[in-house]
Motif scaffolding. Structure first.
Motif, short mmCIF file in Angstrom:
data_model
loop_
_atom_site.label_atom_id
_atom_site.label_comp_id
_atom_site.label_asym_id
_atom_site.label_seq_id
_atom_site.Cartn_x
_atom_site.Cartn_y
_atom_site.Cartn_z
N ALA A 3 44.15 28.32 42.73
CA ALA A 3 43.64 29.60 42.25
C ALA A 3 42.42 29.28 41.38
CB ALA A 3 44.71 30.30 41.44
N LYS A 4 41.31 29.94 41.64
CA LYS A 4 40.07 29.61 40.95
C LYS A 4 39.71 30.72 39.96
CE LYS A 4 37.92 26.58 44.28
NZ LYS A 4 38.88 26.64 45.38
N ARG A 5 39.28 30.31 38.77
CA ARG A 5 38.86 31.29 37.78
C ARG A 5 37.33 31.31 37.75
NH1 ARG A 5 41.16 33.88 33.56
NH2 ARG A 5 43.12 32.78 33.86
N ALA A 6 36.76 32.44 38.10
CA ALA A 6 35.30 32.57 38.06
C ALA A 6 34.88 32.90 36.63
CB ALA A 6 34.86 33.67 39.01
N LYS A 7 33.56 32.80 36.37
CA LYS A 7 33.06 33.04 35.02
C LYS A 7 33.36 34.46 34.54
CE LYS A 7 29.42 29.61 34.96
NZ LYS A 7 28.11 29.36 35.48
N THR A 8 33.52 35.37 35.50
CA THR A 8 33.74 36.77 35.15
C THR A 8 35.15 37.05 34.65
OG1 THR A 8 34.41 37.10 37.41
CG2 THR A 8 32.12 37.61 36.89
N GLY A 9 36.02 36.04 34.66
CA GLY A 9 37.41 36.28 34.27
C GLY A 9 38.27 36.71 35.44
N VAL A 10 37.68 36.66 36.65
CA VAL A 10 38.45 36.99 37.85
C VAL A 10 39.10 35.70 38.37
CG1 VAL A 10 38.34 37.87 40.21
CG2 VAL A 10 36.86 38.84 38.43
N THR A 14 42.69 31.94 48.13
CA THR A 14 42.58 32.27 49.56
C THR A 14 43.53 31.37 50.33
OG1 THR A 14 40.27 32.92 49.37
CG2 THR A 14 41.02 32.30 51.57
N THR A 15 44.21 31.96 51.29
CA THR A 15 45.09 31.13 52.11
C THR A 15 45.15 31.68 53.54
OG1 THR A 15 47.28 30.10 52.19
CG2 THR A 15 47.20 32.37 51.48
N THR A 16 45.63 30.86 54.46
CA THR A 16 45.85 31.32 55.83
C THR A 16 47.33 31.13 56.17
OG1 THR A 16 45.33 29.16 56.74
CG2 THR A 16 43.54 30.77 56.70
N ALA A 17 47.84 31.96 57.08
CA ALA A 17 49.23 31.81 57.53
C ALA A 17 49.30 32.05 59.03
CB ALA A 17 50.14 32.80 56.81
N PRO A 18 50.15 31.30 59.70
CA PRO A 18 50.23 31.36 61.16
C PRO A 18 51.19 32.43 61.67
CG PRO A 18 51.62 29.60 60.35
CD PRO A 18 51.00 30.24 59.14
N HIS A 52 45.84 33.31 63.24
CA HIS A 52 46.25 33.32 61.84
C HIS A 52 45.77 34.57 61.12
CE1 HIS A 52 42.23 31.17 61.43
NE2 HIS A 52 42.07 32.24 60.70
N ALA A 53 46.40 34.82 59.99
CA ALA A 53 45.88 35.79 59.03
C ALA A 53 45.22 34.98 57.91
CB ALA A 53 47.03 36.62 58.47
N ARG A 54 44.13 35.52 57.37
CA ARG A 54 43.48 34.88 56.21
C ARG A 54 43.39 35.93 55.10
NH1 ARG A 54 39.98 30.69 54.91
NH2 ARG A 54 40.14 29.95 57.06
N THR A 55 43.89 35.57 53.94
CA THR A 55 43.97 36.55 52.85
C THR A 55 43.37 35.97 51.58
OG1 THR A 55 45.99 37.46 53.80
CG2 THR A 55 45.56 37.97 51.49
N THR A 56 42.54 36.77 50.94
CA THR A 56 42.05 36.42 49.60
C THR A 56 42.61 37.43 48.62
OG1 THR A 56 40.00 35.46 50.45
CG2 THR A 56 39.98 36.17 48.16
N VAL A 57 43.14 36.92 47.52
CA VAL A 57 43.60 37.82 46.45
C VAL A 57 42.82 37.48 45.19
CG1 VAL A 57 45.91 38.27 47.34
CG2 VAL A 57 45.53 36.25 45.97
N ALA A 58 42.46 38.50 44.45
CA ALA A 58 41.73 38.31 43.19
C ALA A 58 42.40 39.15 42.13
CB ALA A 58 40.27 38.72 43.36
N ALA A 59 42.50 38.60 40.91
CA ALA A 59 43.15 39.34 39.82
C ALA A 59 42.26 39.34 38.60
CB ALA A 59 44.49 38.69 39.48
N ALA A 134 49.32 33.65 49.25
CA ALA A 134 48.13 33.78 48.39
C ALA A 134 48.52 34.23 46.98
CB ALA A 134 47.14 34.77 49.02
N LEU A 135 49.45 35.19 46.90
CA LEU A 135 49.89 35.66 45.58
C LEU A 135 50.62 34.55 44.83
CD1 LEU A 135 51.16 39.26 46.49
CD2 LEU A 135 49.13 38.70 45.12
N ALA A 136 51.42 33.77 45.56
CA ALA A 136 52.14 32.66 44.93
C ALA A 136 51.15 31.66 44.33
CB ALA A 136 53.04 31.98 45.96
#
Ligand code: 2P0
Length: 347
Positions: A3-10, A14-18, A52-59, A134-136
């Motif tokens: 999980a990456k923290r950008a400068k914006t605090g976000v 990203t992950t893929t699942a089969p 596959h599905a590819r999902t990005t989650v941002a918080a 991705a959430l995990a």
């Protein structure tokens, strides 16, 4: 995938699942909220490079609300299953750390499938497995409980969190705590196993799995016999066949279970037809092919749609593709190969 923290605090991940394709089919729920099945099931997980599905989650606590985009289109985040998944991951994170840094954050989700959605190619399985993975990652939680969280998104999604062959136990508890997925064998156990997908029709199916299986549970006289007598024995037999790399037994049970799943659909009132004339023609062609070979070389299985999935061994792939091309020379069907090689190998 940290999980990456950008400068914006976000914070984002990203992950893929089969996709997974069941050889013992899940059909029918004993609890429609927790998505608890009336029978155990077992599937092979396909190679992620293909489908596959590819999902990005941002918080971020600066986001004003949770939001979701599927294949580029914004969808309703209030969907109960999505809410159940988000709530369950947040609860798991809070259980591990009551002061979790993301406890007040809203989440944005973007997910894309690289294959037709809702065409009976297990798109919801890959989608929810991917969302949960991705959430995990985002929340930093890893637990076998994640398979139960994927399950409340879409039952069969719990089987897409692992590779190889995966069983999903129906469980007996009312709270679903024992209705979890676990790996039978990793992909490396049976490297010769291949999966071919014959796309008969990539359109969206007429009757969703969710409503179809409820209708079957309510009206079919066969479904209880299947769930209580047939599937428990088949689960044991196919697991042994997989452990022994016994393709004859594996292939026979795979085809019989597909046939019986579609028989319970026909036994539903009003009846549900997922296979079409082309699907049935392929069954006949593959049956004749196996008979002529004096052994099972191509084991078909059909999910809640007309598309044919063939489990076969590597040494027979070319022969089976030639056979299908012979019978459907100018067909619009296309091949997508699962597991170890690419579609272009045969184009
Ligand atoms: C399976 N199918 O085992 C079976 C075979 C379709 C036919 O699991 O209501 O999309 O979300 O739990 O998981 C499709 O059912 O249904 C399915 P929900 P799901 O793969």
């Amino acid at each position: 995938m940290d999980a990456k923290r950008a400068k914006t605090g976000v914070v984002r991940a990203t992950t893929t699942a089969p996709v997974n394709i069941a050889v013992i089919k899940y059909w029918g729920k004993r609890d429609t909220k927790l998505l608890l099945p009336i029978n155990s099931s077992l599937s092979g997980t396909l190679d992620q490079e293909q489908l596959h599905a590819r999902t990005t989650v941002a918080a971020s606590s600066s986001f004003e609300a949770d939001e979701i985009w599927l294949n580029g289109k914004q969808e309703d985040i209030s969907n109960q299953r999505l809410q159940n998944v988000l709530g369950a991951v947040r609860a798991l994170a809070a259980k591990k750390d009551p002061e979790h840094p993301l406890k007040d954050a809203h989440i944005k989700i973007a997910s894309v499938n690289n294959f037709p959605t809702a065409a009976g190619l297990a798109s919801s399985a890959a989608g929810y497995a991917c969302l949960v993975a991705a959430l995990a990652e985002l929340f930093g939680v890893q637990d076998q409980e994640l398979t139960a969280i994927a399950r409340v998104g879409s039952g069969s999604a719990c089987r897409s969190l692992m590779g190889g062959f995966v069983r999903w136990e129906k469980g007996t508890r009312d709270d679903g705590a024992d209705s979890l997925a676990s790996q039978v064998v990793p992909e490396s156990h049976w490297p010769d196993m291949q999966v071919l997908i014959l796309v008969v029709n990539a359109g969206k199916k007429g009757v969703s799995s969710t409503s179809g299986m409820q209708s079957t549970v309510k009206t079919s006289a066969l479904i209880n016999h299947r769930a209580e007598v047939v599937v428990p024995q088949r689960m044991k037999d196919i697991e042994k066949a997989i452990q022994d790399r016994d393709f004859q037994t594996f292939g026979r049970i795979t085809m019989q279970d597909s046939n019986q799943f579609h028989a319970t659909c026909l036994d539903t009132y009003p009846p549900i037809f997922y296979m079409n004339d082309v699907s049935r023609q392929i069954v006949q062609i593959l049956t004749q092919y196996n008979d002529a070979a004096g052994e099972i070389r191509a084991a078909y299985t059909y999910d809640a749609g007309p598309n044919c999935v063939i489990y076969c061994l590597k040494q027979h792939v070319q022969e089976i593709l030639s056979l299908v091309c012979h019978y459907f020379p100018s067909s619009e069907s296309e091949f997508v190969r699962g597991r170890s090689t690419t579609a272009s190998d045969y184009s």
